[in-house]
Design a protein around this motif. Structure first.
Motif, PDB file in Angstrom:
ATOM      1  N   UNK A 207       0.495  -1.304   0.089  1.00  0.00           N
ATOM      2  CA  UNK A 207      -0.270  -0.043  -0.073  1.00  0.00           C
ATOM      3  C   UNK A 207       0.847   1.126   0.329  1.00  0.00           C
ATOM      4  N   UNK A 208       1.593   1.231   0.575  1.00  0.00           N
ATOM      5  CA  UNK A 208       2.932   2.268   0.605  1.00  0.00           C
ATOM      6  C   UNK A 208       3.300   2.367  -0.382  1.00  0.00           C
ATOM      7  N   UNK A 209       4.303   1.739  -1.127  1.00  0.00           N
ATOM      8  CA  UNK A 209       4.509   1.199  -2.411  1.00  0.00           C
ATOM      9  C   UNK A 209       3.459   2.261  -3.401  1.00  0.00           C
ATOM     10  N   UNK A 210       2.409   1.882  -3.303  1.00  0.00           N
ATOM     11  CA  UNK A 210       1.276   2.177  -4.385  1.00  0.00           C
ATOM     12  C   UNK A 210       1.034   3.602  -3.940  1.00  0.00           C
ATOM     13  N   UNK A 211       0.448   4.156  -3.293  1.00  0.00           N
ATOM     14  CA  UNK A 211       0.323   5.196  -2.596  1.00  0.00           C
ATOM     15  C   UNK A 211       1.441   6.564  -3.113  1.00  0.00           C
ATOM     16  N   UNK A 212       2.780   6.182  -3.341  1.00  0.00           N
ATOM     17  CA  UNK A 212       4.210   6.826  -4.044  1.00  0.00           C
ATOM     18  C   UNK A 212       3.763   6.712  -5.025  1.00  0.00           C
ATOM     19  N   UNK A 213       3.890   4.836  -6.014  1.00  0.00           N
ATOM     20  CA  UNK A 213       3.586   5.749  -6.936  1.00  0.00           C
ATOM     21  C   UNK A 213       2.146   6.068  -7.941  1.00  0.00           C
ATOM     22  N   UNK A 214       1.300   6.348  -6.518  1.00  0.00           N
ATOM     23  CA  UNK A 214       0.228   7.014  -7.152  1.00  0.00           C
ATOM     24  C   UNK A 214       0.348   8.556  -7.347  1.00  0.00           C
ATOM     25  N   UNK A 215       0.971   9.118  -6.404  1.00  0.00           N
ATOM     26  CA  UNK A 215       1.659  10.600  -6.350  1.00  0.00           C
ATOM     27  C   UNK A 215       2.158  10.270  -7.428  1.00  0.00           C
TER      28      UNK A 215
ATOM     29  N   UNK B  54      -8.147  10.598 -15.135  1.00  0.00           N
ATOM     30  CA  UNK B  54      -6.967   9.768 -14.334  1.00  0.00           C
ATOM     31  C   UNK B  54      -6.606   8.575 -14.165  1.00  0.00           C
ATOM     32  N   UNK B  55      -5.407   7.722 -13.570  1.00  0.00           N
ATOM     33  CA  UNK B  55      -5.208   6.700 -13.857  1.00  0.00           C
ATOM     34  C   UNK B  55      -4.768   6.284 -12.075  1.00  0.00           C
ATOM     35  N   UNK B  56      -5.500   5.033 -11.873  1.00  0.00           N
ATOM     36  CA  UNK B  56      -5.671   4.657  -9.939  1.00  0.00           C
ATOM     37  C   UNK B  56      -5.228   3.580 -10.152  1.00  0.00           C
ATOM     38  N   UNK B  57      -3.897   3.125  -9.450  1.00  0.00           N
ATOM     39  CA  UNK B  57      -3.007   2.176  -9.162  1.00  0.00           C
ATOM     40  C   UNK B  57      -4.236   1.863  -8.167  1.00  0.00           C
ATOM     41  N   UNK B  58      -4.598   1.571  -7.407  1.00  0.00           N
ATOM     42  CA  UNK B  58      -5.975   0.544  -6.319  1.00  0.00           C
ATOM     43  C   UNK B  58      -7.781   1.755  -6.127  1.00  0.00           C
ATOM     44  N   UNK B  59      -8.394   1.646  -7.487  1.00  0.00           N
ATOM     45  CA  UNK B  59      -9.586   1.934  -7.122  1.00  0.00           C
ATOM     46  C   UNK B  59      -9.855   2.645  -6.393  1.00  0.00           C
ATOM     47  N   UNK B  60     -10.258   3.518  -5.223  1.00  0.00           N
ATOM     48  CA  UNK B  60     -11.286   2.913  -4.708  1.00  0.00           C
ATOM     49  C   UNK B  60     -12.631   4.285  -4.077  1.00  0.00           C
ATOM     50  N   UNK B  61     -13.522   4.034  -3.410  1.00  0.00           N
ATOM     51  CA  UNK B  61     -14.864   4.900  -3.181  1.00  0.00           C
ATOM     52  C   UNK B  61     -15.539   4.816  -4.305  1.00  0.00           C
ATOM     53  N   UNK B  62     -15.960   5.785  -4.925  1.00  0.00           N
ATOM     54  CA  UNK B  62     -17.260   6.239  -6.314  1.00  0.00           C
ATOM     55  C   UNK B  62     -15.934   6.761  -6.860  1.00  0.00           C
ATOM     56  N   UNK B  63     -15.946   5.714  -7.830  1.00  0.00           N
ATOM     57  CA  UNK B  63     -15.119   6.609  -9.316  1.00  0.00           C
ATOM     58  C   UNK B  63     -16.051   7.249 -10.621  1.00  0.00           C
ATOM     59  N   UNK B  64     -15.841   8.674 -10.422  1.00  0.00           N
ATOM     60  CA  UNK B  64     -16.772   8.805 -11.077  1.00  0.00           C
ATOM     61  C   UNK B  64     -15.916   9.918 -12.640  1.00  0.00           C
ATOM     62  N   UNK B  65     -16.151   9.738 -13.668  1.00  0.00           N
ATOM     63  CA  UNK B  65     -15.149   9.858 -14.790  1.00  0.00           C
ATOM     64  C   UNK B  65     -16.433  10.634 -15.608  1.00  0.00           C
TER      65      UNK B  65
END
Length: 140
Positions: free
Chosen positions: A108-116, A129-140
């Motif tokens: 999770x820490x590595x994915x957060x760093x990569x997402x930033x 936007x591209x999300x590594x770990x999709x969470x919550x309501x994804x509004x496109x």
């Protein structure tokens, strides 16, 4: 193939997960699963003991926090008693803990760093936007 003191018979007895009238594989899995669950609890007890030992401390690689030990025990119980889905969840958790450096937390820490990094480069100004770990309501 059947081999015994009786005359040799090359007849092949097919097997499946539950075995057949001559063999049983189901109990072997339950016994091995119970053994590994018990071994995991014993290892976590030792890790929690190290966590509270003032000579070793919580920063040792051989220490396990009580919360992590409880999560490991709960996931192991889910794998042992949770049927097919419980086994799948437990196997995924255990695989991630064994393979990924730092386990689930490290992932999770590595994915957060990569997402930033993605947000500051590729996703900057992007409508989708591209999300590594999709969470919550994804509004496109």
């Amino acid at each position: 193939m059947r081999t015994s003191t009786k005359p040799f018979s090359p007849k092949l007895y097919p097997s499946n997960w539950m075995g057949n009238q001559y063999t049983s594989t189901y109990n072997v899995g339950k016994v091995l699963g119970g053994f590994s669950f018990g071994a995991g609890i014993a290892i976590d007890i030792g890790g929690v003991y190290n966590y509270y030992d003032p000579h070793i401390g919580p920063n040792s690689p051989n220490s396990t926090s009580p919360g992590k030990a409880a999560l490991n025990t709960g996931t192991g119980a889910l794998g042992l008693y949770g049927g097919l889905y419980g086994t799948a969840v437990s196997a995924a958790y255990s695989g991630m803990e064994l393979v990924y450096p730092g386990g689930i937390g490290g992932y999770i820490n590595a994915a957060s760093k990569d997402q930033r990094h993605l947000d500051s480069t590729i996703n900057k100004g992007s409508r989708v936007p591209f999300r590594i770990l999709p969470w919550g309501s994804q509004k496109f």
